[in-house]
Scaffold this active site. Structure first.
Site, PDB file in Angstrom:
ATOM      1  N   THR A   1       3.421 -14.492  19.826  1.00 23.73           N
ATOM      2  CA  THR A   1       3.616 -15.861  20.317  1.00 23.73           C
ATOM      3  C   THR A   1       2.646 -16.867  19.700  1.00 23.73           C
ATOM      4  OG1 THR A   1       2.165 -15.292  22.175  1.00 23.73           O
ATOM      5  CG2 THR A   1       4.542 -15.035  22.518  1.00 23.73           C
ATOM      6  N   GLU A   2       1.915 -16.464  18.676  1.00 20.56           N
ATOM      7  CA  GLU A   2       0.867 -17.309  18.116  1.00 20.56           C
ATOM      8  C   GLU A   2       1.369 -18.683  17.666  1.00 20.56           C
ATOM      9  OE1 GLU A   2      -0.685 -13.073  17.418  1.00 20.56           O
ATOM     10  OE2 GLU A   2       1.243 -14.118  17.534  1.00 20.56           O
ATOM     11  N   VAL A   3       2.567 -18.734  17.050  1.00 18.76           N
ATOM     12  CA  VAL A   3       3.046 -20.020  16.523  1.00 18.76           C
ATOM     13  C   VAL A   3       3.279 -21.039  17.633  1.00 18.76           C
ATOM     14  CG1 VAL A   3       4.067 -19.035  14.433  1.00 18.76           C
ATOM     15  CG2 VAL A   3       5.452 -19.209  16.517  1.00 18.76           C
TER      16      VAL A   3
END
Length: 268
Positions: free
Chosen positions: A144-146
């Site tokens: 989920t980094e983006v």
């Protein structure tokens, strides 16, 4: 059965470490923080994996977690602290995580992931690094980094190898979470087991491999699989042939073939 903590690791704050029947259990133990990662957690993971690799009483390593979540990625306080770092400080921190991932991926011993809950961001990276990963049907997986303007940079190196470019792009560029069944279909995990049977299923599987398979053969096979993607076809075939030839002279191979020819059951 042996069941003991290791003296070198008796000061662990964020993990539990124990050995039972040649299985080393490394347990993320911050359930109140959803087993989130921080620099200190990464340090302890590196220490625990190093200990398990060096322990002749250990044949298989099991990575698991306490509580309802396997690992939710980076600790929020940790992320806030990173905002104040210089580039060199952030590079050192990123290298710290990279070293852990490389250590797990290239270790000599079989690593099994026991995922009892959601595995997100860096936690999903940990789950995907294991040689074999069991998960419960309810678990969610995702990078989920983006969604917070961050990058799943380090894990991308390993994820490309595990599930290929198309699926890696799908997961890393969307930031979407997927179900355990989807993770299984993508090749991100290996098996699904019901929550009330997960621990025993993993233990039974690990004990069988520890008993039936040569540790030396597991080590060399892992080395081959890690090396092959970086080699051209001809170089890869040459390397594989050389490893095959060398294995034939090993004590384990001589012992195993002798047992096979004599119709004897061998217990490794």
């Amino acid at each position: 059965m042996t069941d003991y903590p290791t003296p070198e690791l008796d000061t662990l704050r964020f993990l539990l470490y124990e050995v039972q029947d040649r299985l080393a259990y490394i347990t993320l133990n911050r359930p109140a923080k959803r087993n989130a990662l921080s620099a200190n957690v990464v340090t302890e993971l590196k220490q625990a994996f190093e200990q398990a690799e060096a322990d002749d009483n250990v044949k298989v390593i099991i990575l698991r977690a306490a509580g309802d979540v396997f690992c939710a990625g980076a600790d929020l306080k940790y992320l806030q602290e990173l905002q104040e770092n210089t580039y060199q400080e952030n590079l050192a921190d990123s290298t710290h995580l990279m070293q852990l991932f490389h250590q797990i991926y290239t270790g000599k011993k079989l690593v099994i992931g026991q995922v009892q809950g959601h595995a997100l961001a860096g936690g999903c990276g940990l789950a995907a690094l294991c040689d074999i990963t069991f998960a419960v049907p309810e678990a969610k997986f995702g990078y989920t980094e983006v969604k917070i303007g961050f990058l799943p940079a380090v894990v991308s190196v390993f994820l490309l190898r595990r599930i290929g470019e198309a699926r890696t792009k799908q997961l890393l560029l969307s930031g979407d979470t997927i179900t355990a069944q989807q993770a299984l279909d993508y090749g991100l995990i290996t098996f699904i087991a019901e929550k009330d049977k997960l621990a025993e299923t993993v233990r039974t599987y690990a004990l069988r491999l520890a008993r039936e398979n040569s540790g030396h053969s597991i080590e060399i096979t892992k080395e081959i699989l890690a090396r092959l993607p970086e080699l051209a076809l001809e170089d890869g075939l040459r390397y594989a042939a050389e490893r095959n030839a060398a294995a034939r002279a090993s004590d384990d191979c001589r012992r195993g073939i002798a047992a096979f020819l004599n119709k004897e059951k061998i217990d490794w």
